[in-house]
Design an enzyme around this catalytic site. Structure first.
Site, PDB file in Angstrom:
ATOM      1  N   GLU A  95       0.874  -1.483  -0.168  1.00  0.00           N
ATOM      2  CA  GLU A  95      -0.198  -0.261   0.152  1.00  0.00           C
ATOM      3  C   GLU A  95       0.823   1.419   0.073  1.00  0.00           C
ATOM      4  O   GLU A  95       1.618   1.188   0.864  1.00  0.00           O
ATOM      5  CB  GLU A  95      -1.419  -0.268   1.533  1.00  0.00           C
ATOM      6  CG  GLU A  95      -1.588  -1.423   1.408  1.00  0.00           C
ATOM      7  CD  GLU A  95      -3.057  -1.265   2.261  1.00  0.00           C
ATOM      8  OE1 GLU A  95      -3.607  -1.763   2.520  1.00  0.00           O
ATOM      9  OE2 GLU A  95      -3.026   0.105   3.010  1.00  0.00           O
ATOM     10  N   CYS A 108       3.112   8.346   0.738  1.00  0.00           N
ATOM     11  CA  CYS A 108       4.185   7.332   2.113  1.00  0.00           C
ATOM     12  C   CYS A 108       4.144   5.721   2.079  1.00  0.00           C
ATOM     13  O   CYS A 108       3.182   5.153   0.879  1.00  0.00           O
ATOM     14  CB  CYS A 108       2.513   7.504   3.113  1.00  0.00           C
ATOM     15  SG  CYS A 108       2.850   6.381   4.190  1.00  0.00           S
ATOM     16  N   CYS A 115       3.326  -6.063   9.636  1.00  0.00           N
ATOM     17  CA  CYS A 115       4.861  -5.557  10.320  1.00  0.00           C
ATOM     18  C   CYS A 115       4.739  -6.981  11.421  1.00  0.00           C
ATOM     19  O   CYS A 115       3.835  -6.818  12.635  1.00  0.00           O
ATOM     20  CB  CYS A 115       4.383  -4.575  10.509  1.00  0.00           C
ATOM     21  SG  CYS A 115       6.129  -4.234  11.709  1.00  0.00           S
ATOM     22  N   CYS A 119       2.903  -2.900  17.436  1.00  0.00           N
ATOM     23  CA  CYS A 119       2.190  -2.154  18.787  1.00  0.00           C
ATOM     24  C   CYS A 119       0.997  -2.239  18.260  1.00  0.00           C
ATOM     25  O   CYS A 119      -0.055  -2.267  17.680  1.00  0.00           O
ATOM     26  CB  CYS A 119       3.169  -0.832  17.761  1.00  0.00           C
ATOM     27  SG  CYS A 119       4.374  -0.650  17.498  1.00  0.00           S
ATOM     28  N   CYS A 122      -1.587   0.581  16.435  1.00  0.00           N
ATOM     29  CA  CYS A 122      -1.386   0.126  14.745  1.00  0.00           C
ATOM     30  C   CYS A 122      -2.120  -1.092  13.909  1.00  0.00           C
ATOM     31  O   CYS A 122      -2.323  -2.473  14.322  1.00  0.00           O
ATOM     32  CB  CYS A 122      -0.068   0.168  14.432  1.00  0.00           C
ATOM     33  SG  CYS A 122       0.737  -0.069  13.074  1.00  0.00           S
ATOM     34  N   GLY A 170       5.067  -1.532   8.081  1.00  0.00           N
ATOM     35  CA  GLY A 170       6.098  -2.321   8.027  1.00  0.00           C
ATOM     36  C   GLY A 170       7.298  -1.662   8.665  1.00  0.00           C
ATOM     37  O   GLY A 170       6.779  -0.332   9.308  1.00  0.00           O
ATOM     38  N   GLU A 171       7.783  -2.686   8.772  1.00  0.00           N
ATOM     39  CA  GLU A 171       9.185  -1.426   9.970  1.00  0.00           C
ATOM     40  C   GLU A 171      10.624  -1.649   8.467  1.00  0.00           C
ATOM     41  O   GLU A 171      11.064  -3.144   8.665  1.00  0.00           O
ATOM     42  CB  GLU A 171       9.748  -1.917  11.111  1.00  0.00           C
ATOM     43  CG  GLU A 171      11.050  -1.772  11.807  1.00  0.00           C
ATOM     44  CD  GLU A 171      10.896  -0.016  11.951  1.00  0.00           C
ATOM     45  OE1 GLU A 171       9.522   0.149  13.074  1.00  0.00           O
ATOM     46  OE2 GLU A 171      11.914   0.028  12.041  1.00  0.00           O
ATOM     47  N   SER A 223       9.148   6.653  16.089  1.00  0.00           N
ATOM     48  CA  SER A 223       8.341   6.572  16.386  1.00  0.00           C
ATOM     49  C   SER A 223       8.002   5.986  18.731  1.00  0.00           C
ATOM     50  O   SER A 223       8.386   4.865  18.558  1.00  0.00           O
ATOM     51  CB  SER A 223       7.163   5.264  15.863  1.00  0.00           C
ATOM     52  OG  SER A 223       6.810   6.148  14.333  1.00  0.00           O
ATOM     53  N   CYS A 342      -2.953   6.619   8.966  1.00  0.00           N
ATOM     54  CA  CYS A 342      -1.352   6.143   9.179  1.00  0.00           C
ATOM     55  C   CYS A 342      -2.139   5.172   9.673  1.00  0.00           C
ATOM     56  O   CYS A 342      -3.627   5.460  10.393  1.00  0.00           O
ATOM     57  CB  CYS A 342      -0.874   7.475  10.529  1.00  0.00           C
ATOM     58  SG  CYS A 342      -0.675   8.301  10.186  1.00  0.00           S
TER      59      CYS A 342
HETATM   60  N1  SAH Z   1       7.441   0.933  11.573  1.00  0.00           N
HETATM   61  C1  SAH Z   1       7.391   2.452  10.823  1.00  0.00           C
HETATM   62  C2  SAH Z   1       7.357   2.903   9.866  1.00  0.00           C
HETATM   63  C3  SAH Z   1       5.587   2.548   9.585  1.00  0.00           C
HETATM   64  S1  SAH Z   1       4.361   3.112  11.044  1.00  0.00           S
HETATM   65  C4  SAH Z   1       6.746   3.783  12.733  1.00  0.00           C
HETATM   66  O1  SAH Z   1       6.543   2.591  13.273  1.00  0.00           O
HETATM   67  O2  SAH Z   1       7.640   4.362  12.761  1.00  0.00           O
HETATM   68  C5  SAH Z   1       4.021   5.057  10.617  1.00  0.00           C
HETATM   69  C6  SAH Z   1       3.342   5.939  11.839  1.00  0.00           C
HETATM   70  O3  SAH Z   1       1.905   5.761  11.615  1.00  0.00           O
HETATM   71  C7  SAH Z   1       4.235   5.590  13.038  1.00  0.00           C
HETATM   72  O4  SAH Z   1       4.948   7.257  13.523  1.00  0.00           O
HETATM   73  C8  SAH Z   1       3.377   4.705  14.214  1.00  0.00           C
HETATM   74  O5  SAH Z   1       3.094   4.871  15.318  1.00  0.00           O
HETATM   75  C9  SAH Z   1       2.411   5.937  13.052  1.00  0.00           C
HETATM   76  N2  SAH Z   1       0.901   4.710  13.444  1.00  0.00           N
HETATM   77  C10 SAH Z   1       0.882   3.634  14.002  1.00  0.00           C
HETATM   78  N3  SAH Z   1      -0.542   2.949  14.105  1.00  0.00           N
HETATM   79  C11 SAH Z   1      -1.793   4.580  14.117  1.00  0.00           C
HETATM   80  C12 SAH Z   1      -2.792   4.704  14.795  1.00  0.00           C
HETATM   81  N4  SAH Z   1      -4.131   4.154  14.849  1.00  0.00           N
HETATM   82  N5  SAH Z   1      -3.333   6.085  14.418  1.00  0.00           N
HETATM   83  C13 SAH Z   1      -2.387   7.232  14.112  1.00  0.00           C
HETATM   84  N6  SAH Z   1      -0.668   6.356  13.966  1.00  0.00           N
HETATM   85  C14 SAH Z   1      -0.308   5.422  13.738  1.00  0.00           C
HETATM   86 FE1  SF4 Z   2       4.364  -0.611  14.850  1.00  0.00          FE
HETATM   87 FE2  SF4 Z   2       5.225   0.661  12.930  1.00  0.00          FE
HETATM   88 FE3  SF4 Z   2       4.885  -1.997  12.933  1.00  0.00          FE
HETATM   89 FE4  SF4 Z   2       2.166  -0.603  13.369  1.00  0.00          FE
HETATM   90  S1  SF4 Z   2       4.206  -0.727  11.214  1.00  0.00           S
HETATM   91  S2  SF4 Z   2       3.026  -2.572  14.176  1.00  0.00           S
HETATM   92  S3  SF4 Z   2       4.096   1.169  14.479  1.00  0.00           S
HETATM   93  S4  SF4 Z   2       6.798  -1.051  14.006  1.00  0.00           S
END
Ligand code: SAH
Ligand code: SF4
Length: 363
Positions: A95, A108, A115, A119, A122, A170-171, A223, A342
């Site tokens: 995506e 983006c 992932c 978290c 997410c 993804g990370e 993050s 996000c």
């Molecule tokens: N894995 C990486 C990059 C992808 S996530 C990371 O975590 O940084 C991209 C961003 O979206 C991160 O800052 C993450 O914390 C945020 N994010 C994830 N879930 C979210 C949600 N439900 N609402 C708002 N931001 C969110």
């Molecule tokens: Fe956490 Fe980023 Fe993976 Fe979502 S994409 S689970 S915020 S590490």
């Protein structure tokens, strides 16, 4: 340009390194190599059919090599947000979200399908890990958006991509080598500036340290979401492996090495991380790192128990940070109504029956 009918996405061989493109051009005159490299990396096109100086047979052969279809395309915010769900041949969902502004166009991108880091808030994490994306699958997202801006366009937006952020699924630092190769191609072959690329990480310390040693001054976003280990352990499980002190040291090392301002991402969750106590602790970290703080109101996902902080709580939190000398902004939540904000990516991906027609309107 007027396109009707289903859009066939990138069908070109980004899975080959630019240096290995000759493998695809067996028996072709040598100048074809340069022509193909330009179509893939310098002036990307939405379809191999648009590679006008290549013979028809070669275009067809190239498009057969790697079907990379747009399964879903959605538009929001008056056409200034586009979300694409590309489907790889093995079924993996990729995506990307393109956001247009008067002076910039930010894409983006995803670095993994799913992932593994889980978290709590997410959507990507909630669905688990599917697989790493190949460097070519990462680069192809960038090429597609560049082609889209050039060939179709977005209202009131530049006709070229100005920024790329690894904030989709993804990370990125958990898929280090492929992400590194993708950055190399985006910078050295496509010609985008490394500074316009942001790698967002949840805090994989070894990855941050490796990235600091790379030749490109890419921007780093961390993050954080919580400013003490107890709270962070409960939101971001990987914090148990790389606690805050180590993360701060790695981020600080990155800043020292690259002299690029780091941004701290903070998803605002009601009564979870929007207290004054967290603001005070966050201000300490941000000041030590000379980092910018980006606040994001939590976007709802089907499986999250957390709720978004109220506007009043976000303002109070933001004021507290500013009062302590921290540079803070509130990130806009583009694409909320198309599941493109996000943390919402992937929500549609699990429903293969859902196909919307991908018809591009003229802008
Ligand atoms: N894995 C990486 C990059 C992808 S996530 C990371 O975590 O940084 C991209 C961003 O979206 C991160 O800052 C993450 O914390 C945020 N994010 C994830 N879930 C979210 C949600 N439900 N609402 C708002 N931001 C969110
Ligand atoms: Fe956490 Fe980023 Fe993976 Fe979502 S994409 S689970 S915020 S590490």
């Amino acid at each position: 340009m007027d396109r009707t009918g289903p859009l066939v996405g990138l069908t070109v061989p980004y899975l080959h390194k630019p240096e290995d493109l000759a493998d695809l051009l067996d028996g072709e005159p040598s100048y074809r190599l340069d022509q193909l490299r330009r179509w893939l990396y310098e002036t990307p096109v939405l379809s191999t059919e648009d590679m006008t100086n290549l013979p028809t047979a070669l275009r067809a052969q190239l498009s057969d090599l790697w079907p990379f279809d747009v399964e879903i395309e959605r538009s929001a915010d008056g056409g200034t947000t586009r979300k694409w769900l590309f489907r790889a041949p093995d079924g993996a969902a990729i995506e990307s979200v393109l956001m247009g502004y008067p002076r910039r166009a930010t894409l983006c991108i995803s670095s993994q399908a799913g992932c593994a880091l889980g978290c709590t808030f997410c959507a990507t994490g909630q669905f688990g890990f599917e697989r790493h994306l190949d460097a070519g699958e990462i680069v192809a997202q960038v090429a597609y958006a560049r082609a889209f801006l050039r060939q179709i366009g977005m209202p009131g937006t530049p006709d070229h991509l100005t920024n790329v952020v690894f904030m989709g699924m993804g990370e990125p630092l958990a898929n280090y080598d492929r992400v590194r190769e993708a950055i190399r191609r985006i910078v050295e072959v496509m010609g985008m500036s490394a500074r316009s690329i942001t790698v967002s990480t949840v805090g994989l310390v070894p990855g941050i340290r490796r990235l600091a040693e790379e030749p490109w001054p890419v921007s780093l976003a961390v993050s954080l979401h919580a400013a003490d280990d107890e709270l962070r352990n409960s939101l971001v499980p990987i914090n148990r492996r790389y606690p805050l002190e180590e993360l701060e040291a790695a981020a600080s090392g990155y800043f020292e090495k690259k002299r690029r301002r780091i941004s701290i991402e903070w998803t605002m969750m009601d009564s979870v991380n929007d207290s004054e106590d967290q603001a005070v602790k966050l201000a300490g970290i941000a000041r030590r790192l000379r980092a910018h703080v980006n606040l994001i109101a939590l976007n709802p996902t089907p499986m999250t128990s957390e709720k978004a902080s109220s506007e009043a709580a976000i303002s109070a939190f933001s004021r507290e940070l500013a009062r302590r000398g921290v540079n803070v902004t509130l990130r806009d939540t583009r694409g909320r109504n198309i599941d493109a904000a996000c943390g919402q990516l992937r929500l549609l991906a699990g429903k293969p029956g859902l196909r919307v027609s991908a018809k591009h309107e003229r802008v």
